[in-house]
Design a protein around this motif. Sequence first.
Motif, PDB file in Angstrom:
ATOM      1  N   GLY A  96       5.565  -0.889  11.759  1.00 50.59           N
ATOM      2  CA  GLY A  96       5.475  -1.810  10.870  1.00 50.59           C
ATOM      3  C   GLY A  96       4.034  -2.077  10.630  1.00 50.59           C
ATOM      4  N   LEU A  97       3.277  -0.942  10.285  1.00 51.10           N
ATOM      5  CA  LEU A  97       1.878  -1.023  10.032  1.00 51.10           C
ATOM      6  C   LEU A  97       1.639  -1.901   8.664  1.00 51.10           C
ATOM      7  CD1 LEU A  97      -0.957  -0.304  10.259  1.00 51.10           C
ATOM      8  CD2 LEU A  97      -0.526   2.024   9.320  1.00 51.10           C
ATOM      9  N   GLY A  98       0.711  -2.830   8.608  1.00 57.80           N
ATOM     10  CA  GLY A  98       0.213  -3.437   7.444  1.00 57.80           C
ATOM     11  C   GLY A  98      -0.999  -2.708   6.770  1.00 57.80           C
ATOM     12  N   PHE A  99      -1.181  -3.101   5.560  1.00 61.47           N
ATOM     13  CA  PHE A  99      -2.373  -2.385   4.809  1.00 61.47           C
ATOM     14  C   PHE A  99      -2.894  -3.494   3.862  1.00 61.47           C
ATOM     15  CE2 PHE A  99       0.724   0.776   5.633  1.00 61.47           C
ATOM     16  CZ  PHE A  99       0.042   2.092   5.758  1.00 61.47           C
ATOM     17  N   PRO A 100      -4.301  -3.461   3.795  1.00 60.05           N
ATOM     18  CA  PRO A 100      -4.963  -4.265   3.121  1.00 60.05           C
ATOM     19  C   PRO A 100      -4.566  -4.035   1.243  1.00 60.05           C
ATOM     20  CG  PRO A 100      -6.432  -2.456   3.577  1.00 60.05           C
ATOM     21  CD  PRO A 100      -5.022  -2.300   4.434  1.00 60.05           C
ATOM     22  N   ARG A 101      -4.468  -5.049   0.703  1.00 55.28           N
ATOM     23  CA  ARG A 101      -3.696  -5.226  -0.418  1.00 55.28           C
ATOM     24  C   ARG A 101      -4.601  -4.447  -1.635  1.00 55.28           C
ATOM     25  NH1 ARG A 101      -1.646 -10.606  -1.637  1.00 55.28           N
ATOM     26  NH2 ARG A 101      -3.546 -11.042  -0.612  1.00 55.28           N
ATOM     27  N   HIS A 102      -5.829  -4.864  -1.490  1.00 53.83           N
ATOM     28  CA  HIS A 102      -6.786  -4.766  -2.726  1.00 53.83           C
ATOM     29  C   HIS A 102      -7.721  -3.244  -2.407  1.00 53.83           C
ATOM     30  CE1 HIS A 102      -5.521  -8.571  -3.803  1.00 53.83           C
ATOM     31  NE2 HIS A 102      -5.866  -9.019  -2.655  1.00 53.83           N
ATOM     32  N   THR A 103      -7.084  -2.451  -1.809  1.00 54.21           N
ATOM     33  CA  THR A 103      -7.952  -1.176  -1.505  1.00 54.21           C
ATOM     34  C   THR A 103      -7.112  -0.079  -1.795  1.00 54.21           C
ATOM     35  OG1 THR A 103      -8.847  -2.209   0.233  1.00 54.21           O
ATOM     36  CG2 THR A 103      -8.986   0.151   0.256  1.00 54.21           C
ATOM     37  N   SER A 104      -7.755   1.115  -2.665  1.00 53.15           N
ATOM     38  CA  SER A 104      -6.828   2.213  -2.799  1.00 53.15           C
ATOM     39  C   SER A 104      -6.733   3.123  -1.444  1.00 53.15           C
ATOM     40  CB  SER A 104      -7.583   2.982  -4.096  1.00 53.15           C
ATOM     41  OG  SER A 104      -8.798   3.767  -3.359  1.00 53.15           O
ATOM     42  N   GLY A 105      -5.826   4.064  -1.735  1.00 55.33           N
ATOM     43  CA  GLY A 105      -5.469   4.810  -0.470  1.00 55.33           C
ATOM     44  C   GLY A 105      -6.644   5.733  -0.257  1.00 55.33           C
ATOM     45  N   VAL A 106      -7.506   6.264  -1.187  1.00 57.24           N
ATOM     46  CA  VAL A 106      -8.758   7.002  -0.792  1.00 57.24           C
ATOM     47  C   VAL A 106      -9.819   6.026  -0.126  1.00 57.24           C
ATOM     48  CG1 VAL A 106     -10.725   8.124  -1.820  1.00 57.24           C
ATOM     49  CG2 VAL A 106      -8.320   8.647  -2.707  1.00 57.24           C
ATOM     50  N   GLU A 107      -9.733   4.878  -0.480  1.00 55.53           N
ATOM     51  CA  GLU A 107     -10.925   3.792   0.128  1.00 55.53           C
ATOM     52  C   GLU A 107     -10.367   3.605   1.405  1.00 55.53           C
ATOM     53  OE1 GLU A 107     -10.650   0.995  -2.829  1.00 55.53           O
ATOM     54  OE2 GLU A 107     -12.217   1.949  -4.201  1.00 55.53           O
ATOM     55  N   TYR A 108      -9.253   3.344   1.633  1.00 57.51           N
ATOM     56  CA  TYR A 108      -8.571   2.840   2.734  1.00 57.51           C
ATOM     57  C   TYR A 108      -9.020   4.245   3.867  1.00 57.51           C
ATOM     58  CZ  TYR A 108      -4.950   1.695   6.468  1.00 57.51           C
ATOM     59  OH  TYR A 108      -4.377   1.351   7.620  1.00 57.51           O
ATOM     60  N   LEU A 109      -8.468   5.370   3.450  1.00 61.21           N
ATOM     61  CA  LEU A 109      -8.777   6.429   4.539  1.00 61.21           C
ATOM     62  C   LEU A 109     -10.485   6.622   4.811  1.00 61.21           C
ATOM     63  CD1 LEU A 109      -5.937   8.807   3.244  1.00 61.21           C
ATOM     64  CD2 LEU A 109      -5.999   7.396   5.360  1.00 61.21           C
ATOM     65  N   THR A 110     -10.940   6.589   3.677  1.00 62.56           N
ATOM     66  CA  THR A 110     -12.417   6.613   3.823  1.00 62.56           C
ATOM     67  C   THR A 110     -12.987   5.875   4.820  1.00 62.56           C
ATOM     68  OG1 THR A 110     -12.475   7.450   1.425  1.00 62.56           O
ATOM     69  CG2 THR A 110     -14.660   7.047   2.488  1.00 62.56           C
ATOM     70  N   TYR A 111     -12.492   4.303   4.740  1.00 63.90           N
ATOM     71  CA  TYR A 111     -13.218   3.618   5.786  1.00 63.90           C
ATOM     72  C   TYR A 111     -12.751   3.873   7.221  1.00 63.90           C
ATOM     73  CZ  TYR A 111     -12.675  -1.251   8.021  1.00 63.90           C
ATOM     74  OH  TYR A 111     -12.827  -2.304   9.005  1.00 63.90           O
ATOM     75  N   PHE A 112     -11.398   4.311   7.535  1.00 67.39           N
ATOM     76  CA  PHE A 112     -11.230   4.514   8.751  1.00 67.39           C
ATOM     77  C   PHE A 112     -12.067   6.029   8.972  1.00 67.39           C
ATOM     78  CE2 PHE A 112      -8.062   1.244   8.474  1.00 67.39           C
ATOM     79  CZ  PHE A 112      -8.173   0.812   9.931  1.00 67.39           C
ATOM     80  N   GLY A 113     -12.098   6.940   8.144  1.00 66.30           N
ATOM     81  CA  GLY A 113     -13.125   8.092   8.249  1.00 66.30           C
ATOM     82  C   GLY A 113     -14.320   7.806   8.918  1.00 66.30           C
ATOM     83  N   GLN A 114     -14.868   6.675   8.402  1.00 62.28           N
ATOM     84  CA  GLN A 114     -16.271   6.286   8.588  1.00 62.28           C
ATOM     85  C   GLN A 114     -16.340   5.753  10.204  1.00 62.28           C
ATOM     86  OE1 GLN A 114     -17.264   4.498   4.736  1.00 62.28           O
ATOM     87  NE2 GLN A 114     -19.180   5.252   5.243  1.00 62.28           N
ATOM     88  N   LEU A 115     -15.156   4.840  10.117  1.00 60.97           N
ATOM     89  CA  LEU A 115     -14.906   4.110  11.922  1.00 60.97           C
ATOM     90  C   LEU A 115     -14.945   5.205  12.787  1.00 60.97           C
ATOM     91  CD1 LEU A 115     -12.606   1.302  11.099  1.00 60.97           C
ATOM     92  CD2 LEU A 115     -15.025   1.014  11.743  1.00 60.97           C
ATOM     93  N   TYR A 116     -14.386   6.381  12.474  1.00 63.14           N
ATOM     94  CA  TYR A 116     -14.362   7.249  13.470  1.00 63.14           C
ATOM     95  C   TYR A 116     -15.608   8.319  13.458  1.00 63.14           C
ATOM     96  CZ  TYR A 116      -9.235   6.371  14.805  1.00 63.14           C
ATOM     97  OH  TYR A 116      -8.683   5.710  15.227  1.00 63.14           O
ATOM     98  N   GLY A 117     -16.659   8.279  12.728  1.00 64.61           N
ATOM     99  CA  GLY A 117     -17.815   8.828  12.747  1.00 64.61           C
ATOM    100  C   GLY A 117     -17.995   9.772  11.691  1.00 64.61           C
ATOM    101  N   ARG A 118     -17.188   9.769  10.603  1.00 69.19           N
ATOM    102  CA  ARG A 118     -17.598  10.735   9.528  1.00 69.19           C
ATOM    103  C   ARG A 118     -18.647  10.336   8.610  1.00 69.19           C
ATOM    104  NH1 ARG A 118     -13.548  14.814   8.787  1.00 69.19           N
ATOM    105  NH2 ARG A 118     -11.693  14.734   9.710  1.00 69.19           N
ATOM    106  N   ARG A 119     -19.391  10.878   7.974  1.00 68.79           N
ATOM    107  CA  ARG A 119     -20.286  10.424   6.952  1.00 68.79           C
ATOM    108  C   ARG A 119     -19.388  10.250   5.847  1.00 68.79           C
ATOM    109  NH1 ARG A 119     -25.403  10.848   7.799  1.00 68.79           N
ATOM    110  NH2 ARG A 119     -26.078  12.074   9.483  1.00 68.79           N
ATOM    111  N   GLN A 120     -19.982   9.110   4.776  1.00 69.35           N
ATOM    112  CA  GLN A 120     -19.234   8.727   3.826  1.00 69.35           C
ATOM    113  C   GLN A 120     -18.544   9.877   2.858  1.00 69.35           C
ATOM    114  OE1 GLN A 120     -21.024   6.010   0.983  1.00 69.35           O
ATOM    115  NE2 GLN A 120     -18.660   5.070   0.720  1.00 69.35           N
ATOM    116  N   ALA A 121     -19.353  10.742   2.695  1.00 67.70           N
ATOM    117  CA  ALA A 121     -18.983  11.795   1.841  1.00 67.70           C
ATOM    118  C   ALA A 121     -17.912  12.742   2.493  1.00 67.70           C
ATOM    119  CB  ALA A 121     -20.282  12.788   1.076  1.00 67.70           C
ATOM    120  N   ASP A 122     -18.173  13.074   3.641  1.00 66.72           N
ATOM    121  CA  ASP A 122     -17.203  13.908   4.401  1.00 66.72           C
ATOM    122  C   ASP A 122     -15.764  13.220   4.506  1.00 66.72           C
ATOM    123  OD1 ASP A 122     -16.096  15.621   6.192  1.00 66.72           O
ATOM    124  OD2 ASP A 122     -17.102  14.549   7.963  1.00 66.72           O
ATOM    125  N   ALA A 123     -15.879  11.798   4.871  1.00 67.29           N
ATOM    126  CA  ALA A 123     -14.687  10.901   4.910  1.00 67.29           C
ATOM    127  C   ALA A 123     -13.953  11.041   3.835  1.00 67.29           C
ATOM    128  CB  ALA A 123     -15.189   9.375   5.392  1.00 67.29           C
TER     129      ALA A 123
END
Lengths: 334, 286
Positions: A96-123
Amino acid sequence: MHPADRGVDRTAGGPILVAHDIHRSYGTRRALRSLSFTLASGRVLGFLGPNGAGKTTAIRVLTTVLQPTSGRFEVDGIGSEEPIRIRRRIGVLPEGLGFPRHTSGVEYLTYFGQLYGRRQADARAAARGLLDTVGMSARGDSLIETYSHGMRQRLGIARALINDPRVVFLDEPTLGLDPRGQQDLLAMIKGIARERDTGVVLSSHLLSEIEGICDDVVIMNQGQIVAKGSVDEVLGQAGASGPIDRTVRVRVPADRVDAAAAAIDAMPDANVSERDPRGWLSVQVDAGEGSDVDAARNRVLEALIAAGLPILGFEVAGGRLQDVFLQLTAEAIA
Amino acid sequence: MTTAVAPVDRPVAADRPDRPVWWLVFRQELEELWVGGKALNLLILFGILISITAFLLATNNELSLTPPRSMIVVMIHTAMTFGLFIGLVIASESISGERERATLEPLLLAPAGRRQIVFGKFLAALSPWPIAYLYTVPYVITLAQGDLALWPAVAWGAVLGTMTTVAFTGLGMLVSLWSTSSRTSLFVGLLIYILAQLPPQLPGEFLTSPAGALVQALDPLEAVRQFLIQGFIEVKVVDQLWPLLYAPIVVTLAILAVLFLYAAPRLGLEGGSGRSVARASGGSEG
């Protein structure tokens, strides 16, 4: 990178997740009792159980969201005493995972990629790659609020892979998907395990689907394991513990059910226990001890053929995970 | 759907993200707040209330009922009162709302300290305050009619308003950390807000008693109101006014200490006493 992380010795097919006697209680209620199992890399482990069996609690403990009351586990050689290091090695799709409504799929994954230590471009690059992997590259820039349920599930799986995890936990990933969506998702999960050499823990109610992709199974009931091992081993355990493999189901034309039942009931070692209007008959074979069950099944078919009845379907009850699941969970409740 | 999964070379996620976690969370929260429209809606409401207040004051002034200094103080205090309300509302919903929408779990699964997550959300909840205050300044300039107290009052208003907003936003975060339901946390937040407005409504006899003085001193909003009145209407010197700020400063620091030292590391999937915090021995979750 943590200095200790460099030294982790990983052998393909070696244990990647090991749980040792985990207990978890909520006050006086014991949600998990003595959970112990091992998952090897590149394999898919099916976590099965009826509602309230403790599957989600087990996943939350193993993903460090909940703390075990006692016991411990290891992910890729890291003990449960170090939850942050474990989180770097796991990917999770919660139920039952929820998602933010006002974010695109790419932005959402990029955000989590950065939380896991990736640089923005890499994420961002990883986000696009994962969206392609889950078949959503065309919708990556659309807002998540415009996604269907199936697309959100796929996005959730992409998020679970953003840190290239050693173990992926998927809690009911196929819930609410149409049959095609379920099939595609399960095929993708199998691909994740095989091609990324990742251990996958998959919790689902879709037993027939799980049977097709899981290498190992843990069946839980009332917070404890009632069977575990490879799918074949679990099917064998169930067969050894009960009479279910002595039942066969045969399908004949609907208008010939009575004739078929008469032919079977005339046999000395078989009798019809159930019949349905579509032509299915459940047949109990060889109730006696020490007899050859396989030969008795063959005699049922021979009797039907001899009576000139067309056989439209045949299956051995207990040969499916669903039968084992029903038997073991019923035994545990009894 | 593409089912083939490309094999990848997998480094373990880095110990430290490229940017601090609190910054990433702050940026994401800002986007949700501002692009999502919640902050904007609250600011529109704020603008309406400030406009009505300014109109009423200007109307009174035409009848020579309110001197410019009083209008400056009333406008600045009104901006603070409504501004901190925005922070309180956003903070009260920031974590309990995520629990409700099932968006908190992925955040808890990231290899990030709980304190940083809470700090990022806290800063985002504060973000409407500077904009709300800047929005108020033109009204204050108009009503001041060239009074010399204008800019010192605006400067003190910024400092005191920031302090009270920090305190009430912190309280809202605490309520949100504790609650599983956003409705409950918003209700409790509203209750706190109403209680903070009570002291000036209490009977004069009570307010002059030691207990009344204590209540006023402990309520940051009332303490700063007294500071502005005594500083800019009664024109007392700053040395005499400092004692009024001791209690609010202590209250604000205490709220921040409880929030970041005690509550934030215990951020979990469940609110209340049913904590589900995966705090490892060694306290590595902070």
